[in-house]
Design a protein around this motif. Structure first.
Motif: not given
Lengths: 468, 468
Positions: A245, A454, A459, A461, A466, B162, B165, B201, B205
């Protein structure tokens, strides 16, 4: 709204007798005791610099019991007077009179000592309270706003292209599926497949990989527009350079040709680097000293460079020349290959010594919508390459000829009828138009020197990741 | 970069002998022939107003064959001189000399006649070329930038929370699942459930419903921050007021109490309305005349009002008083009920005659994170209500006491350990802090008067609707 520490630190108390009254609120970075003096460094995230609050216990004995409770990480409110500081490295300090402990911080996980970036990633909810990540957050914020300012000043209108989509844009990468199908899914599959007509949107839907195609529909109505929103890739790449993301900036610009696109991209990058150098000087000084030596100089260089222009064919010739002179590449360059990072760095760092825009790539390695050159082999693509990184921007003139675009789509196995709305832009008042994409996190990495992508998004992903 | 039509229309050719040389590029809205004169109205989306290009065929006979081919929807490039216009309703026009047809538009689906909004929704890829949707796009753009300007000027830093999530924020609504599981899903379900450890992930999610909790982690590091990004609701609401994908603005503000939140929300709305009134005057004049009569006046009123403050308990008492005096509501108000739109409109339109901020709602109808009052019954929530709409902003002071927050979560069946990172903000240097949320599309609706929320976002997503 009360002034922040960055505002306090830029005031001028010189005309006053005893300094300016001020209220400091923030989190304690350090506390030092020295005989009857106590020094507390407070930071509120508005600037890299802390404000030093100096307590003279002799004249403010009532503060002693509160000060005794204060540790790193506590939130405090301190009243005092801003005065010129006798200490080195700071212009002002607060001669503190009153102190209030707002929230304590027993066993605070972010102590003064330098933590590893891995440790901070695991504590991403607290890492913005550190020097490094406070600085990243401020630079990221300033760059984001600078992007809006740049485009708004030039008549580009901000457009929100869809996040959930039923098309796959350009086949740019693996996509995440978006669904509300749950228990019924098992049944459907037992019958030989998922029945997407029962899904929320009545069809199979995914997270966008690019807003470009929809942005084109607005550029051919408003003349100039840009997106700035999240995009997604479901690629199984567990590296320091990939996110699942990330945020992308995509301007689209009508009545324009590749030359205009190149000029826009060059102006854009220069504007961003100049803004960061000017408005984030303190944060960049930190990155320059602690994260990547020489980064300020390298940003200045790009901001003041004239970007070199090379066609892909010329670039390959230069790379082949380098090989013949003994330069070793892991991947041997040849006409038709995608340029590798090592090739891009050679072009910028060795050949031209600065940013390079490479144009007119082979059509086979570029997307279907790029404008075809008359040679039948290349398209009006451009990649902007910068030293230290390689590609930072990729763009193109878009194919504005209906027949050529349909033909190319068919060659590539795309169904023109699936893209009727995109083709309509060529059916009705088609215009030459261009655009490019900038990965926002790559930009923040470039400006801060942070090695792991990162660490430049709050945050991250990624595959298997996650959290929060 | 060449001037846009909005720039041309604000130039002053009065000092010149024959007008200013200018180049117009855009799409033809209409063409009229009048003996030896041809009038072409060209729009490039930069302003509501077209520029009228007047061709005198006698002196420019070479343009006649090109003009003959030009129809509504064509893209053109016209050279000429900007001169004062003899026609009513426009200050300037272009005395046209040369014309080039760039792209023709046979059977153009957006003819001059007024199309229904439904028809335009089906042609969403072309609708930004109409008066109404061009105006919506410009107002939306201006409001988006005004949001950034407002917060940046006040020391709030933009944070990207984000989109994907693993938590469900506040249980605010049904969520979309994000997955890359495909064919393997059937097998897993046959074994009694989907094996999310095999998903991208490594866990289940979803798409975010709010960035607030993550924004709080940044507000308690940077003091002031805001988000502005997409949020999602998988609710089966096929109405003119719901979208499955919409953009939300969420400021968070540390060292602040509910009073500060109310003041910020009031300043914010006034700033947005004033900016739109000033910078989108022409577009708003259109909405005022064609879409919602009196909308300009109503925006002025809110922009100049002093927002009234009522507690929820006071509001209920007022509503009950109204009932006792014979006011009929579909839903009878009582202490503990959620305020309905009809109640909110009564408070704004009838009781106070302007915007109202209602505070201190029953804790049962508000989210777990809101700060509890000492009465044990209410929380420090606020909803900002405006005439014509009802709630436009919802916010609160956040619970900053660790024990109270944990207790409330447990009461509501939430597991504190799932929110350890959120609770850490109360463990380490906790501070009073506040925030609110503004649905961006609701705002654009309020400013433009557009009745259907699907008409204020370029590509609306709703149950059963995911086109383009």
């Amino acid at each position: 709204m009360l002034p922040l520490i960055k505002d306090l630190l830029t005031t001028d108390p010189s005309g006053t007798k005893d300094g300016l009254e001020a209220l400091v609120r923030g989190w304690v970075r350090t506390k030092r005791d020295m005989k009857n003096l106590v020094f507390i460094e407070v930071n509120d995230g508005s600037s890299f610099a802390n404000i030093q609050c100096t307590f003279d216990i002799d004249s403010h004995q009532e503060t002693a019991p509160v000060l005794a409770q204060i540790t790193t990480g506590c939130s405090v409110e301190i009243k005092g007077r801003l005065i010129p500081s006798p200490a080195a490295g700071q212009r002002l300090e607060l001669a503190a009179g009153e102190v209030r402990l707002i929230g304590d911080a027993p066993e605070y996980p972010m102590q003064k000592k330098r933590h590893s970036l891995e440790y901070l990633r695991e504590n991403a909810h607290l890492r913005a309270r550190t020097n490094t990540f406070g600085a990243v957050a401020r630079v990221r914020n300033r760059l984001a706003f600078a992007i809006h300012q740049f485009f708004q000043e030039r008549g580009f209108q901000y457009v929100n292209t869809p996040i959930i989509t039923a098309s796959d844009a350009e086949g740019a990468g693996a996509m995440f599926q978006v669904t509300t199908l749950e228990s019924s899914r098992g049944d459907a599959e037992a019958r030989g497949g998922i029945d997407y007509s029962k899904d929320f949107f009545g069809k199979r839907t995914s997270l966008t990989v690019s807003g470009q195609l929809e942005a084109e529909t607005y550029a051919t109505a408003l003349s100039r527009c840009y997106t700035f929103g999240p995009t997604f890739r479901a690629e199984n790449s567990n590296t320091s350079r990939h996110l699942a993301e990330f945020w992308m900036v995509e301007p689209e610009f009508a009545f324009a040709h590749l030359e205009d696109d190149m000029a826009l991209a060059e102006d854009f990058l220069k504007h961003l680097f100049q803004t960061a150098l000017k408005d984030c000087a303190e944060d960049l000084a930190f990155f320059n000293e602690r994260v990547e030596k020489g980064i300020i100089d390298s940003l200045h260089k790009v901001a003041n460079a004239k970007f070199a222009h090379l066609t892909y064919t010329e670039a390959i010739a230069e790379l082949e020349k380098a090989v013949s002179k003994g330069r070793a590449f892991d991947f041997k360059p040849f006409w038709g290959c995608d340029l590798q990072s090592e090739h891009e760095r050679y072009l910028t760092e060795n050949l031209t010594g600065g940013p390079v825009i490479v144009t007119d790539y082979p059509k086979e390695i570029k997307a279907f919508y790029m404008k075809q050159n008359d040679d039948g082999k290349t398209v009006r693509a451009m990649d902007v390459l910068v030293p230290r990184l390689g590609e930072i921007i990729g763009g193109s003139e878009r194919e504005d000829n209906l027949e050529k675009l349909e033909k190319r789509m068919t060659e590539l196995g795309l169904k023109p009828e699936d893209y009727y709305w995109y083709l309509d832009l060529r059916r009705y008042g088609s215009v030459p138009h261009v655009g490019f994409g900038l990965g926002f996190e790559r930009l923040v990495q470039y400006v801060t020197g942070m090695q792991n992508i990162r660490d430049v998004i709050p945050y991250p992903r990624a595959v298997g990741l996650c959290e929060f």
